[in-house]
Design an enzyme around this catalytic site. Structure first.
Site, PDB file in Angstrom:
ATOM      1  N   GLY B  33      75.892  13.690  48.666  1.00 29.30           N
ATOM      2  CA  GLY B  33      74.868  12.746  49.071  1.00 29.30           C
ATOM      3  C   GLY B  33      75.251  11.935  50.302  1.00 29.30           C
ATOM      4  O   GLY B  33      74.451  11.765  51.217  1.00 29.30           O
ATOM      5  N   ASP B 124      71.744  18.629  33.785  1.00 30.58           N
ATOM      6  CA  ASP B 124      70.523  18.154  33.174  1.00 30.58           C
ATOM      7  C   ASP B 124      69.579  17.563  34.217  1.00 30.58           C
ATOM      8  O   ASP B 124      68.397  17.903  34.275  1.00 30.58           O
ATOM      9  CB  ASP B 124      70.903  17.099  32.123  1.00 30.58           C
ATOM     10  CG  ASP B 124      69.714  16.654  31.322  1.00 30.58           C
ATOM     11  OD1 ASP B 124      68.949  17.527  30.876  1.00 30.58           O
ATOM     12  OD2 ASP B 124      69.536  15.434  31.157  1.00 30.58           O
ATOM     13  N   CYS B 177      86.419  24.836  12.317  1.00 28.81           N
ATOM     14  CA  CYS B 177      87.674  24.984  11.574  1.00 28.81           C
ATOM     15  C   CYS B 177      88.871  25.094  12.502  1.00 28.81           C
ATOM     16  O   CYS B 177      89.954  24.601  12.202  1.00 28.81           O
ATOM     17  CB  CYS B 177      87.618  26.201  10.656  1.00 28.81           C
ATOM     18  SG  CYS B 177      86.569  25.879   9.245  1.00 28.81           S
TER      19      CYS B 177
END
Ligand SMILES: [Zn+2]
Lengths: 619, 597
Positions: B33, B124, B177
């Site tokens: 940016g 996202d 597990c």
């Protein structure tokens, strides 16, 4: 508890080149010729990650065009020395970096102070520089082994030429990780380890699921070879079949599937890769191996073979100057064992933890033994390693003390330059016996990915004929035409003492002249003698060459003409976005050269910003 | 003086006029940016808006050159704007300190731009911007970097592939597990320390935390044990901040829990058994030591078990004190105490399980999922983005769009790789099965207080003659609002139905009279004060095609398989690895349980 501010600030980049890469960067002193938009963008990308020091050499005054395309000048600086302005603003980006400037033009400067360049780890040239000055810089940097990066920009197009006599890479970070399991020619300890496993037929299905695939492959391959005396290469498919049929009987397929996928490892002998052979065959190694300790103080400056590649080794400095002693040791190791040291790392695989750990130990122990063997050889060479006496660190501290010196007012920068004790690249001898085991071990780990790269000198590129381009020049020059036109600009300058397109009014005349210069460049690329084209004309200073050189053996294709027009249209202006892009590319290659990590781009990179295309030209 | 003279000269009057008058949005004011804003401002882009929700961190300063030390903890968007305006006052820059997913940044707002730049490292948000751009038909330049590699791509909605056309690599998953009982690699212990132990000890109390374990039916006894283990930990947590807490945790997790696991014989038939720590001896030895973290040079080597114990006790006590004083904590790789805890807890567990120990530095890399980022690559990519933007403005994305399928266009997707400066990939047309590209989009303005779902549906069916009212399904995200067998909501107002909730598109799926599949339609609801339903802009033409023979419920099948697993949602930059239920990863809202620092 907080990490020191450097570790914190540089956290993200340390993930890429690690502490030793950062140390090399912090030791480096980069020279920028001309504080152009492209030049300052590149320097910004070196200052931010913390290059040790930089020096800007530039005689220009800040112009309105600079304000329009260069982030590191403002309107308030109009008319001030550009070297001074950009140095101050670049310096602001990072307190850890020392910035210096010399308010002088490169042409007289390099002629008067060739030794001043000894301090630099890398020299970057941007802006519109006459070819004569580029060749003069080449004459200074090449024998000293200082990488020279030459950037030429015109409107939307730009080229970057990396000139380096010898650059070595230890950590080349290949795209595909190196697998070194020695299954085709296993060492005795590995065979012994495999023999500790029960025969597969005696194993329960649960046990079969936990046999690591190297064990499966090694055993099946040995069994197969015992039954087939003929050439192993032809046995390849059968070997896969052998694994497949054995796999079919195993309960859980995962480790057997892995074995099937990796089956080729079993019959692919470990060889010494081409890039490593190149290193081991390098001429310098004979010198290192045959050097006589009695010669310690003999004048070695005449021996350019010794001086230059080694000087370059110290320039980047990511690896100690003992690099070539390590290679000499490696050569001896390979000569005796016919293979490289075992790397020692084992990839992830399906196996229970205990077995995996033991397997790891087998390889790790072998790697340690090989490293110890190599270490002994490196020490036993007991032959001095040649290194320059101008470590970059001392140069940095030198310029530190002189950083306030270059005053633009009186005799611009010269006082400080002359005051700085310029150490000649005299050579000193350092014994290899003090190379420690840790260094050797790290070197051995990377043995398969060593590289030594070199490019022709700039002088060579300009002077010799390029038969490899002849065909492309008449058929489809493609991006080569951009290269031709940027070279033609230099010929234009040599004849006109100005750059094409500088005055809009002359554009038709300039187009004709540049076109004719392009023809001469094409001719020179085919016939050789391109250096005379820029030097001679500069001295004669006449336009006489103009239309005289038409008799080219090949007709320059249409592409060249297009770029001639574009170049005249663009004139000397730079576009901020192209500068930003090239600034990133240049700094990226510079960091690869300085840290000696990753394989840098060699020769000439050509970028066309109109069509977003690029290519690396190899001459 | 004309500061834009070089740009004007090189771009030509016409293109430069476009540059001056175009409205651009850039999302993200980080590494890319900063470079991008500088390029846009230098080139003379007349109107720039930027959005970033982050504040400046000290680790940004090695590349985000618009920020300096004195700006640390200020808004990136605002500081970037001020820095950029200092060198070009002739342009307009508007900064927004906020999340691009905030309701204020609605579709109409996106559509007010001619061009959008994604300078985000966050999956996202990138997907969200992609969706809004495709819905609004705004060209998007999307870019990203990692190490010496980077890329910039033009996304021209309807013409080229979008960001979602190709599924992103599935996050690495580990069975619960493995993490909780039988680790076999350092990463297992790091995930345990960071995603299980840290939140259990210092995070929010969650009762449903064990729910996903119950699905694991392979070993009921083991699950029972794990549940009991977690309960005991919650008991212990009540004494957080009191003296001796760290020691009690130490004894519990490195002796009692291990002993309990050892009692389950079945687990260890094929595995090497873990060995509980000699807790008393270690605590005693640790008490003799000075702070091992004081020596930062040791961050790169593996510390001894005694030193590691010391670090564990120290950091656990510090975090517990913080928890007692200021409530639940979340893991942050830049939080020294949290990182010290995770590195020590993971290494002690590695020791117990005979796994090779890692240095603090290595663990930080793995736990923080830290992608290397350097200034140079950001510079390369941001330069490309602007050159790509010029191609979009000139309409040179594709010379011709009609023969797209037969003649692939000039390539403009660029990659900078370690051993190769630049590579180009071809731009391809949208993937027909892409959930974003396959839909038609329409924007409607409604007064949600007075308009019912029935009114809205009627207006849509009127506008799209191909839609049969008796064969239409309406969803908002995963929520069913209407189908021919479920018309309960038709009389309710949209406000009453809480429509639109956050940026929701109403998804209208239908079959026409001939049972042909009609192009799925997304309806973006713009709240308006005016009564009635107004369709904004052109009404898109929906295609129809023969319905595929059988529609499979693929997402559900995929979800089942992963149900009992932990998903590490691998993100970027400032986001962390998250342990979350896998079912969340596939749906439209992206990752549930995302944490931000
Ligand atoms: Zn798509």
């Amino acid at each position: 508890m907080a990490p020191d501010h450097k570790t914190q600030k540089y956290d993200r980049q340390l993930r890429l080149w690690h502490a030793h890469g950062q140390a090399a960067l912090e030791k480096a002193h980069v020279c920028l010729v001309n504080g152009t938009a492209t030049g300052t963008e590149a320097l910004k990308n070196l200052v931010l990650p913390g290059v040790g020091a930089f020096t800007v050499i530039d005689a220009a005054k800040v112009s309105p065009d600079d304000v329009g395309n260069n982030f590191f000048v403002t309107r308030a600086h109009l008319g001030q020395p550009r070297a001074k302005v950009v140095t101050a603003l670049l310096q602001e980006l990072n307190d850890d970096v020392l910035g210096h400037y010399i308010d002088d033009d490169i042409t007289p400067f390099v002629a008067a102070h060739p030794r001043y360049f000894d301090r630099f780890s890398l020299v970057l040239v941007t802006g519109h520089v006459p070819a004569a000055a580029l060749l003069a810089l080449d004459r200074v940097c090449w024998p000293r082994g200082i990488p020279l990066l030459v950037v030429k920009t015109c409107g939307f197009v730009s080229t970057l030429r990396v000139v380096t006599r010898a650059h070595h890479v230890v950590e080349s970070h290949p795209d595909t990780p190196v697998r070194d399991l020695r299954l085709a020619d296993p060492f005795p300890e590995l065979v012994a380890f495999v023999d500790t496993f029960k025969p597969f037929d005696d194993m329960t299905s649960a046990e079969l699921t936990h046999v690591p695939y190297p064990v499966i492959l090694l055993r099946l391959w040995r069994e197969w070879r015992a039954n087939h005396q003929d050439t192993p290469a032809r046995g390849v498919p059968q070997s896969d079949t052998a694994v497949a049929s054995a796999a079919a009987s195993a309960a859980d397929m995962e480790n057997w599937d892995e074995a099937l996928k990796q089956a080729f490892l079993a019959y692919t002998p470990t060889s010494v890769p081409r890039n490593v052979q190149d290193v081991l065959e390098h001429a310098i190694l004979d010198v290192v191996a045959n050097a006589d300790a009695a010669d310690e103080h003999a004048p070695v400056t005449n021996n350019s073979v010794v001086a230059n590649p080694v000087a370059n080794v110290t320039a980047g400095c990511a690896w100690p100057p003992t690099f070539w002693a390590l290679c000499a040791g490696l050569k001896s190791f390979v000569a005796e064992h016919g293979r490289l040291p075992v790397r020692g790392s084992v990839p992830d695989m399906k196996a229970d933890t205990a077995t995996y750990v033991s397997l790891q130990r087998v390889y790790r122990d072998k790697a340690a033994a090989d490293a110890a063997d190599l270490h002994a050889r490196v020490r036993a060479i007991a032959v001095p390693v040649v290194t320059t006496s101008t470590p970059t660190t001392s140069s940095v501290s030198l310029s530190r003390s002189s950083s306030v010196g270059p005053s633009p007012a009186t005799s611009p920068g010269m006082a400080a330059v002359d005051a700085a004790p310029t150490t000649a690249p005299a050579l000193q001898i350092e014994a290899a016996t003090n190379i420690d085991l840790a260094t050797v071990t790290e070197f051995a780990r990377h043995a398969a990915t060593l590289h030594v790269l070199s490019t022709p000198s700039l002088h060579d590129e300009y002077a010799r004929a390029h038969p490899e381009w002849t065909r492309a020049l008449s058929d489809d020059p493609g991006m080569l035409s951009i290269y031709v036109v940027l070279r033609a600009r230099e010929v234009f300058y040599a004849r006109q003492r100005r750059w094409p397109g500088a005055h809009a009014a002359d554009s038709d005349v300039d187009t004709a002249r540049l076109r004719s210069a392009a023809r001469d460049v094409v001719k020179a690329l085919v016939m050789g003698g391109g250096n005379a084209l820029v030097i001679e004309a500069a001295e004669g200073g006449a336009d006489a060459h103009g239309e005289a050189g038409i008799a080219t053996p090949v007709a320059p294709a249409v592409d060249v003409d297009d770029w001639v027009q574009e170049c005249v249209r663009a004139g000397p202006a730079e576009l901020a976005a192209v500068a930003g892009y090239m600034g990133g590319v240049i700094a990226q290659e510079a960091i690869k050269l300085i840290t000696a990590q990753y394989v840098p781009m060699m020769n000439t990179y050509v970028y066309d910003g109109i069509h977003s295309k690029s290519e690396v030209l190899k001459a | 003086m004309d500061r834009h003279a070089p740009s004007r000269a090189l771009l030509g009057t016409q293109l430069f006029a476009q540059v001056e008058n175009t409205r651009v949005l850039m999302v993200g004011a980080g590494g890319i940016g900063c470079e991008l804003l500088k390029n846009l401002a230098m080139l003379g882009f007349g109107h720039i808006e930027l959005v970033d929700l982050d504040t400046i961190d000290v680790t940004n300063l090695n590349r985000q050159f618009l920020f300096q030390r004195q700006h640390v903890s200020q808004s990136k968007a605002h500081v970037a704007r001020e820095s950029a305006l200092r060198f070009n006052r002739n342009i307009t820059i508007i900064s927004h300190h906020g999340n691009i997913k905030d309701p204020q940044f609605d579709l109409a707002w996106f559509k007010s731009f001619n061009l959008v730049f994604n300078a985000l490292d966050n999956l996202d948000a990138r997907r969200h911007v992609n969706l809004m751009c495709v819905a609004g038909k705004v060209p998007l330049i999307d870019a990203g970097t990692a190490g010496y590699s980077g890329q910039s791509t033009i996304i021209q909605p309807g013409v080229t592939e979008c960001y979602d056309c190709h599924p992103k690599p599935t996050p690495k998953t580990f069975p619960v597990c493995t993490i909780r009982s039988t680790p076999s690699a350092p990463i297992h212990c790091i995930v345990w320390a960071k995603n299980f132990m840290f939140p259990q000890l210092f995070g929010e109390d969650e009762d449903e935390g064990d729910a996903n374990l119950v699905n694991d039916t392979t070993n009921a006894k083991q699950v029972q044990e794990l549940v009991r283990e977690a309960q005991a930990l919650r008991e212990l947590k009540r004494s957080a901040g009191l003296p001796g807490f760290a020691e009690r945790v130490f004894v519990k997790i490195y002796r009692h829990d291990i002993e309990r696991l050892l009692s389950m014989e079945g687990l260890w038939q094929m595995r090497q058994k873990p060995v509980p720590l000699d807790v008393e001896a270690l605590v005693a030895a640790a008490n003799e030591l000075r702070d091992p973290l004081a020596d930062e040079t040791a961050h790169c080597r593996v510390r001894t078990i005694e030193e590691t114990t010391k670090v564990f006790l120290q950091s656990t006590a510090a975090l517990a004190k913080r928890y007692a004083a200021s409530g639940p904590q979340s893991f942050d790789k830049d939080d020294d105490a949290a990182m010290a805890f995770v590195s020590a807890a993971a290494n002690l567990r590695c020791h117990v399980y005979h796994i090779a120990l890692k240095s603090f530095f290595e663990i930080k890399s793995m736990a923080g999922n830290i992608v290397p980022i350097v200034a140079t690559t950001n510079g390369v990519v941001a330069g490309l983005m602007v050159l790509h933007a010029l191609q979009v403005l000139e309409g040179r994305v594709l010379e011709t769009t009609t023969d797209l399928l037969t003649a692939p266009p000039a390539a403009q997707h660029l990659v900078s790789r370690p051993n190769q400066v630049l590579a180009r990939d071809k731009l391809f047309p949208p993937v027909s099965s892409c959930a974003v590209c396959a839909r038609a989009y329409v924007q409607v303005a409604v007064d949600t207080a007075s308009t019912t779902l029935g009114d809205l549906l009627e207006a849509i069916v009127d506008a799209f003659s191909v839609l049969p009212v008796d064969n239409v399904t309406v969803l908002e995200g995963a929520r069913m609002l209407y189908d021919p067998d479920f018309d309960d909501n038709l009389g309710r107002t949209l406000a009453d139905l809480n429509v639109p909730s956050h940026h929701a598109f109403l998804l209208v799926d239908a079959y026409d009279q001939d049972d042909q599949l009609v192009q799925p339609l997304s309806v973006y609801i713009q709240k308006s004060g005016k009564k009635g339903v107004e369709i904004l802009g052109n009404v898109p033409q929906l295609w129809t095609k023969p319905a595929p023979p059988k529609v499979q419920d693929a997402p559900i099948a995929g979800g089942d398989e992963l149900d009992d697993e932990v998903v590490m949602a691998v993100d970027d930059d400032d986001e962390d690895i998250i342990m979350t239920e896998s079912s969340a990863a596939g749906n439209e809202t992206g990752h549930v349980g995302r944490t931000r620092r």
